[in-house]
Design a protein around this motif. Structure first.
Motif, PDB file in Angstrom:
ATOM      1  N   GLY A 225      13.298   6.917  -6.918  1.00 40.21           N
ATOM      2  CA  GLY A 225      13.564   8.179  -6.226  1.00 40.21           C
ATOM      3  C   GLY A 225      12.838   9.363  -6.815  1.00 40.21           C
ATOM      4  N   LEU A 226      11.671   9.134  -7.441  1.00 37.33           N
ATOM      5  CA  LEU A 226      10.993  10.187  -8.181  1.00 37.33           C
ATOM      6  C   LEU A 226       9.703  10.671  -7.527  1.00 37.33           C
ATOM      7  CD1 LEU A 226      11.504   8.766 -11.792  1.00 37.33           C
ATOM      8  CD2 LEU A 226      12.925  10.418 -10.551  1.00 37.33           C
ATOM      9  N   LEU A 227       9.460  10.272  -6.269  1.00 38.07           N
ATOM     10  CA  LEU A 227       8.218  10.682  -5.611  1.00 38.07           C
ATOM     11  C   LEU A 227       8.448  11.488  -4.340  1.00 38.07           C
ATOM     12  CD1 LEU A 227       5.976   7.501  -6.064  1.00 38.07           C
ATOM     13  CD2 LEU A 227       5.743   9.711  -7.206  1.00 38.07           C
ATOM     14  N   ALA A 228       9.670  11.791  -4.009  1.00 37.71           N
ATOM     15  CA  ALA A 228       9.944  12.574  -2.804  1.00 37.71           C
ATOM     16  C   ALA A 228       9.292  13.949  -2.917  1.00 37.71           C
ATOM     17  CB  ALA A 228      11.444  12.727  -2.590  1.00 37.71           C
ATOM     18  N   GLY A 229       8.459  14.304  -1.928  1.00 34.62           N
ATOM     19  CA  GLY A 229       7.793  15.599  -1.920  1.00 34.62           C
ATOM     20  C   GLY A 229       6.508  15.649  -2.709  1.00 34.62           C
ATOM     21  N   TYR A 230       6.115  14.529  -3.298  1.00 34.63           N
ATOM     22  CA  TYR A 230       4.873  14.466  -4.081  1.00 34.63           C
ATOM     23  C   TYR A 230       3.834  13.600  -3.355  1.00 34.63           C
ATOM     24  CZ  TYR A 230       7.476  16.102  -8.226  1.00 34.63           C
ATOM     25  OH  TYR A 230       8.234  16.816  -9.122  1.00 34.63           O
ATOM     26  N   ARG A 231       2.570  13.986  -3.472  1.00 35.01           N
ATOM     27  CA  ARG A 231       1.510  13.077  -3.057  1.00 35.01           C
ATOM     28  C   ARG A 231       1.418  11.936  -4.064  1.00 35.01           C
ATOM     29  NH1 ARG A 231      -1.693  17.386  -3.232  1.00 35.01           N
ATOM     30  NH2 ARG A 231      -3.009  16.332  -4.764  1.00 35.01           N
ATOM     31  N   CYS A 232       1.118  10.736  -3.573  1.00 30.77           N
ATOM     32  CA  CYS A 232       0.968   9.603  -4.470  1.00 30.77           C
ATOM     33  C   CYS A 232      -0.009   8.602  -3.869  1.00 30.77           C
ATOM     34  CB  CYS A 232       2.316   8.922  -4.744  1.00 30.77           C
ATOM     35  SG  CYS A 232       3.075   8.168  -3.282  1.00 30.77           S
ATOM     36  N   THR A 233      -0.469   7.692  -4.699  1.00 29.32           N
ATOM     37  CA  THR A 233      -1.332   6.621  -4.222  1.00 29.32           C
ATOM     38  C   THR A 233      -0.923   5.334  -4.911  1.00 29.32           C
ATOM     39  OG1 THR A 233      -3.640   5.982  -3.794  1.00 29.32           O
ATOM     40  CG2 THR A 233      -3.157   6.929  -5.956  1.00 29.32           C
ATOM     41  N   ILE A 234      -1.503   4.226  -4.450  1.00 25.93           N
ATOM     42  CA  ILE A 234      -1.189   2.900  -4.991  1.00 25.93           C
ATOM     43  C   ILE A 234      -2.374   2.004  -4.661  1.00 25.93           C
ATOM     44  CG2 ILE A 234      -0.056   1.989  -2.911  1.00 25.93           C
ATOM     45  CD1 ILE A 234       2.087   0.747  -4.774  1.00 25.93           C
ATOM     46  N   HIS A 235      -2.459   0.866  -5.298  1.00 26.54           N
ATOM     47  CA  HIS A 235      -3.538  -0.081  -5.021  1.00 26.54           C
ATOM     48  C   HIS A 235      -3.579  -0.408  -3.525  1.00 26.54           C
ATOM     49  CE1 HIS A 235      -5.751  -3.929  -5.050  1.00 26.54           C
ATOM     50  NE2 HIS A 235      -6.296  -3.479  -6.176  1.00 26.54           N
ATOM     51  N   TRP A 236      -4.791  -0.500  -2.970  1.00 27.97           N
ATOM     52  CA  TRP A 236      -4.937  -0.670  -1.516  1.00 27.97           C
ATOM     53  C   TRP A 236      -4.166  -1.868  -0.981  1.00 27.97           C
ATOM     54  CZ3 TRP A 236      -6.995  -5.307   0.016  1.00 27.97           C
ATOM     55  CH2 TRP A 236      -7.787  -6.009  -0.913  1.00 27.97           C
ATOM     56  N   GLU A 237      -4.009  -2.911  -1.789  1.00 31.98           N
ATOM     57  CA  GLU A 237      -3.298  -4.101  -1.325  1.00 31.98           C
ATOM     58  C   GLU A 237      -1.821  -3.814  -1.103  1.00 31.98           C
ATOM     59  OE1 GLU A 237      -3.536  -8.802  -2.436  1.00 31.98           O
ATOM     60  OE2 GLU A 237      -3.164  -7.412  -4.082  1.00 31.98           O
ATOM     61  N   ASN A 238      -1.285  -2.803  -1.788  1.00 31.26           N
ATOM     62  CA  ASN A 238       0.140  -2.488  -1.712  1.00 31.26           C
ATOM     63  C   ASN A 238       0.458  -1.327  -0.778  1.00 31.26           C
ATOM     64  OD1 ASN A 238      -0.692  -3.250  -4.699  1.00 31.26           O
ATOM     65  ND2 ASN A 238       1.302  -4.150  -4.301  1.00 31.26           N
ATOM     66  N   LEU A 239      -0.582  -0.660  -0.257  1.00 30.87           N
ATOM     67  CA  LEU A 239      -0.355   0.510   0.594  1.00 30.87           C
ATOM     68  C   LEU A 239       0.565   0.227   1.786  1.00 30.87           C
ATOM     69  CD1 LEU A 239      -3.849   2.241   0.664  1.00 30.87           C
ATOM     70  CD2 LEU A 239      -1.688   3.426   0.272  1.00 30.87           C
ATOM     71  N   PRO A 240       0.317  -0.810   2.575  1.00 34.04           N
ATOM     72  CA  PRO A 240       1.172  -1.030   3.744  1.00 34.04           C
ATOM     73  C   PRO A 240       2.637  -1.229   3.385  1.00 34.04           C
ATOM     74  CG  PRO A 240      -0.828  -2.328   3.913  1.00 34.04           C
ATOM     75  CD  PRO A 240      -0.785  -1.781   2.520  1.00 34.04           C
ATOM     76  N   ALA A 241       2.898  -1.996   2.317  1.00 33.27           N
ATOM     77  CA  ALA A 241       4.279  -2.250   1.927  1.00 33.27           C
ATOM     78  C   ALA A 241       4.966  -0.972   1.452  1.00 33.27           C
ATOM     79  CB  ALA A 241       4.321  -3.310   0.830  1.00 33.27           C
ATOM     80  N   LEU A 242       4.256  -0.131   0.698  1.00 30.81           N
ATOM     81  CA  LEU A 242       4.844   1.126   0.227  1.00 30.81           C
ATOM     82  C   LEU A 242       5.175   2.038   1.406  1.00 30.81           C
ATOM     83  CD1 LEU A 242       5.579   2.852  -2.282  1.00 30.81           C
ATOM     84  CD2 LEU A 242       3.287   3.830  -2.161  1.00 30.81           C
ATOM     85  N   ARG A 243       4.245   2.139   2.348  1.00 30.18           N
ATOM     86  CA  ARG A 243       4.489   2.992   3.515  1.00 30.18           C
ATOM     87  C   ARG A 243       5.613   2.447   4.386  1.00 30.18           C
ATOM     88  NH1 ARG A 243      -1.939   4.117   4.838  1.00 30.18           N
ATOM     89  NH2 ARG A 243      -2.097   6.047   3.612  1.00 30.18           N
ATOM     90  N   GLU A 244       5.719   1.136   4.463  1.00 29.49           N
ATOM     91  CA  GLU A 244       6.773   0.521   5.271  1.00 29.49           C
ATOM     92  C   GLU A 244       8.141   0.776   4.658  1.00 29.49           C
ATOM     93  OE1 GLU A 244       8.044  -1.732   8.605  1.00 29.49           O
ATOM     94  OE2 GLU A 244       6.008  -1.080   8.115  1.00 29.49           O
ATOM     95  N   GLU A 245       8.254   0.621   3.337  1.00 30.79           N
ATOM     96  CA  GLU A 245       9.548   0.782   2.669  1.00 30.79           C
ATOM     97  C   GLU A 245       9.937   2.245   2.509  1.00 30.79           C
ATOM     98  OE1 GLU A 245      11.867  -0.615  -1.429  1.00 30.79           O
ATOM     99  OE2 GLU A 245       9.924  -1.481  -0.923  1.00 30.79           O
TER     100      GLU A 245
END
Length: 338
Positions: free
Chosen positions: A137-157
């Motif tokens: 719960g520490l990224l609300a309101g912040y820009r963030c990135t992640i490895h391209w392989e994990n992007l869809p799962a992060l955006r989905e969750e």
């Protein structure tokens, strides 16, 4: 909420900018099977900066949730102190991720991240670790990135997160990098802010790192790499496909939007990608499903819907076709490593 590459400019915290605050202390929290490449890429630039500056401008500690050594994904074992003790003397706690963790492994890491945040420490994440910082719960309101392989799962969750495709993001007291050598670019950016371009580029030169990447440069994932030298019309068509994974379009509609006839599109895909457009589209959708199976707990029926399949049976048939396993088998093997 998704964000395009390059949205906004880095908004660094005052602490990162304050070169009179020395040393700037990082605690690297090592998750089980962490990425050694990401960790080394983060530590080595600040080590060399210290040497070139002739003083301890930066300091760092490796730590774990229980103070025991941690094995990296390459099977090397690294000594680590207890994270609670490290938090007493650091300015930023940076989680080093790697392979998927069990819920039991995640819980003490989440507690450590929340404790550090409550104590006003900056929070960082390398590679896949952004996912766990989001779960804390520490990224609300912040820009963030992640490895391209994990992007869809992060955006989905976490559909409410501002997730970019940048190589790294620094947003106030949150630092995220997309893995590998991008951690070096993130640390070089911090060195540049504190001590100027000359020192930053001299550090980069020590690693034969010819160019310090800006935060908003895109990652180089397999889709981008495989399509770089394809005709523009194929790149347009595949971009449309990637934007319509959950709500698939008819091939005729994609061809219209790409500005060619359906027959031309069939010929170009077969010639350049060795797949008919329909099969390439199905491959993209099952690839998205593969990422969701690996990095989320979503039931198969939800993943089928999220990737545009009308039923689990239809989804399973095409997943088996492209990945040689049923989705349930893939989920099991991706987490056990067998």
């Amino acid at each position: 909420m998704t964000a395009p590459i390059g949205i906004g400019a880095p908004r660094e915290s005052a602490l990162l900018l304050d070169k009179d605050h020395e040393p700037l202390r990082f605690g690297f929290l090592l998750a089980p099977r962490f990425s050694m490449m990401s960790l080394s890429s983060a530590i080595e630039p600040i080590r060399v900066a210290n040497r070139l500056l002739g003083r301890k401008a930066f300091d760092w500690y490796t730590c774990s949730t229980d103070g025991q050594p941690v094995m990296a994904s390459n099977d090397l074992v690294l000594e680590a102190g207890a994270v609670d003790e490290a938090t007493d003397r650091i300015d930023a706690l940076v989680l080093c991720g790697g392979t998927r963790l069990t819920a039991a492994q995640e819980r003490p890491i989440i507690r450590a991240l929340r404790n550090a945040s409550r104590r006003k420490r900056a929070i960082g994440a390398l590679s896949t670790a952004t996912h766990l910082v989001a779960r804390a719960g520490l990224l609300a309101g912040y820009r963030c990135t992640i490895h391209w392989e994990n992007l869809p799962a992060l955006r989905e969750e976490f559909p409410g997160l501002i997730v970019t495709e940048a190589v790294y993001e620094i947003d106030r007291d949150r630092l995220t990098s997309s893995g590998g050598t991008t951690a070096m670019d993130m640390m070089l950016h911090i060195i540049l802010l504190r001590y100027g371009s000359d020192i930053a580029h001299e550090v980069a030169a020590q690693f034969q790192h010819a160019k310090i990447r800006a935060h908003n440069e895109p990652q180089s994932g397999w889709r981008q790499r495989n399509l770089t030298y394809q005709p523009p019309v194929i790149r347009r068509a595949t971009t449309i496909m990637q934007e319509h994974i959950e709500d698939p379009l008819a091939i005729r509609e994609i061809a219209d939007q790409a500005g060619i006839s359906e027959r031309q599109m069939e010929r170009l895909f077969t010639t350049h990608l060795s797949l008919r457009p329909m099969h390439y589209y199905l491959m993209l959708r099952t690839e998205r499903a593969r990422e969701l199976l690996s990095y989320t707990e979503q039931p198969l029926v939800e993943i089928a819907v999220a990737t545009g399949f009308g039923s689990v049976a239809h989804f399973s048939r095409w997943f088996l076709h492209f990945h040689d396993q049923l989705p349930s088998q893939y989920r099991k093997t991706s987490r056990t490593g067998v």
